[in-house]
Design a protein around this motif. Structure first.
Motif, PDB file in Angstrom:
ATOM      1  N   ASN A  82       0.830  -1.206   0.000  1.00  0.00           N
ATOM      2  CA  ASN A  82       0.000   0.000   0.000  1.00  0.00           C
ATOM      3  C   ASN A  82       0.857   1.245   0.000  1.00  0.00           C
ATOM      4  O   ASN A  82       1.954   1.249   0.588  1.00  0.00           O
ATOM      5  CB  ASN A  82      -0.892   0.046   1.241  1.00  0.00           C
ATOM      6  N   GLU A  88      -1.900   3.383  -6.011  1.00  0.00           N
ATOM      7  CA  GLU A  88      -2.097   2.093  -5.362  1.00  0.00           C
ATOM      8  C   GLU A  88      -1.841   0.956  -6.352  1.00  0.00           C
ATOM      9  O   GLU A  88      -2.022   1.107  -7.563  1.00  0.00           O
ATOM     10  CB  GLU A  88      -3.497   1.984  -4.773  1.00  0.00           C
ATOM     11  N   GLN A 117      -5.782   1.688   3.007  1.00  0.00           N
ATOM     12  CA  GLN A 117      -5.802   2.903   2.200  1.00  0.00           C
ATOM     13  C   GLN A 117      -6.670   3.962   2.873  1.00  0.00           C
ATOM     14  O   GLN A 117      -6.273   5.131   2.988  1.00  0.00           O
ATOM     15  CB  GLN A 117      -6.331   2.588   0.802  1.00  0.00           C
TER      16      GLN A 117
END
Length: 335
Positions: free
Chosen positions: A111, A269, A278
């Motif tokens: 991430n 991403e 996220q």
């Protein structure tokens, strides 16, 4: 004079060679690999190193493998074997986009966790209306009688320690950060550069710059401190002097380093990222100033109108988790 080297010295020298020899990942913070207190994984028949710190049940890795591309998967597999032998999990912080494929192939969840910022020096100028406020702050600091110069650390190290202690005191006795921030002194101080602002004989503020390798070579604005009571614009004035020095030397880039939770974008991403993590990063950017002053740090960088924003990533060996993120903060001495 013969220098007596410890095993830690030899390992960090190998790490220094690796970040200079294999900069393909373009990690602007790679010089942190030689911080004192780091651990290193090396293989006898494979070039490169992995940099990490054991923290609780985690091995917290800094950056990806500093190695040629063909060697990175093997190093990562060996690192996973080491973690398994110790009954630990890997969490990797400050990965660059070029590092991500090996981690995705190995089953990690990757991430975005923030961004780093870079200024192209051959086109940079403080002229124009966009920099009026910045020029005014710098002028105010200079009018206060501050003088700025590049100096060796030895002359000012005691004053820097005193300034640092006072600065930490204003933060409620917070611990000095480690791992993901630079250091002063030690075997590699000669590779750094130090600019100070003084009033008379008193140190007002300083900025330490670390070397950056790769496709955007130059210097990184690293450790910086100022006295709480100093006039506005001190840090900006010191940095302006450093920029002018670097420009005169033909240095291509000035990097401002990594800021957690900043520069987040869905465009950055990667496949298989955690949507919950996220969301959490976006929430920390908006509401997490009590955890880390990301917006304050970003505001200082933004005023220089950076040319490049580089996404930085965190990789979880067994799925995104808050305990793994806390381990990163523990490795940094932040909690």
């Amino acid at each position: 004079m013969i220098e007596s080297l410890t095993a830690a010295d030899i390992a960090s020298d190998i790490a220094l060679d690796a970040i200079q020899r294999y900069p393909d990942a373009d990690n602007p913070s790679s010089f942190l690999a030689v911080n004192e207190g780091n651990s290193y994984l090396r293989l006898p028949d494979t070039p490169g190193v992995i940099v990490y710190r054991p923290t609780g049940r985690y091995l917290v890795q800094f950056g990806g493998p500093f190695a040629p591309k063909e060697a990175r998967p093997r190093l990562l597999r060996a690192f996973a074997d080491l973690a398994a032998e110790q009954d630990r999990e890997i969490v990797s912080i400050q990965l660059q986009g070029a590092d991500a494929p090996e981690y995705l192939d190995a089953g990690f969840t990757v991430n975005q966790i923030g961004g780093s910022y870079a200024l192209r020096l051959d086109t940079f100028s403080l002229r124009g209306t966009a920099f009026v406020r910045l020029r005014n702050k710098i002028a105010r600091a200079v009018r206060s009688g501050m003088t700025i110069s590049e100096v060796p650390l030895d002359r000012w190290h005691p004053a820097i320690r005193e300034l640092d202690a006072g600065w930490l005191g204003t933060k409620g006795g917070a611990n000095p950060l480690e791992f993901l921030v630079g250091q002063m002194g030690g075997r590699y101080q000669h590779l750094r550069r130090l600019f100070v602002g003084v009033h008379g004989d008193e140190l007002t503020g300083y900025i330490s710059y670390s070397p950056v390798y790769g496709s955007r070579p130059g210097w990184m604005h690293d450790l910086s401190r100022r006295r709480p009571e100093c006039p506005p614009g001190v840090m900006e004035a010191i940095n302006k002097t450093a920029i002018e020095t670097f420009q005169a030397e033909g240095v291509p880039w000035l990097h401002f380093g990594y800021t957690p939770f900043s520069g987040l974008s869905t465009d950055h991403e990667l496949p298989g990222h955690s949507r919950a993590f996220q969301w959490f990063m976006h929430d920390l950017w908006a509401n997490g100033g009590h955890i880390y002053p990301a917006q304050t740090q970003y505001a200082y960088k933004e005023k220089w109108q950076q040319d490049v924003v580089l996404p930085e990533y965190i990789a979880f060996q067994h799925g995104a988790s808050i305990p793994a993120l806390v381990a990163v903060f523990r490795a940094c001495n932040a909690v």
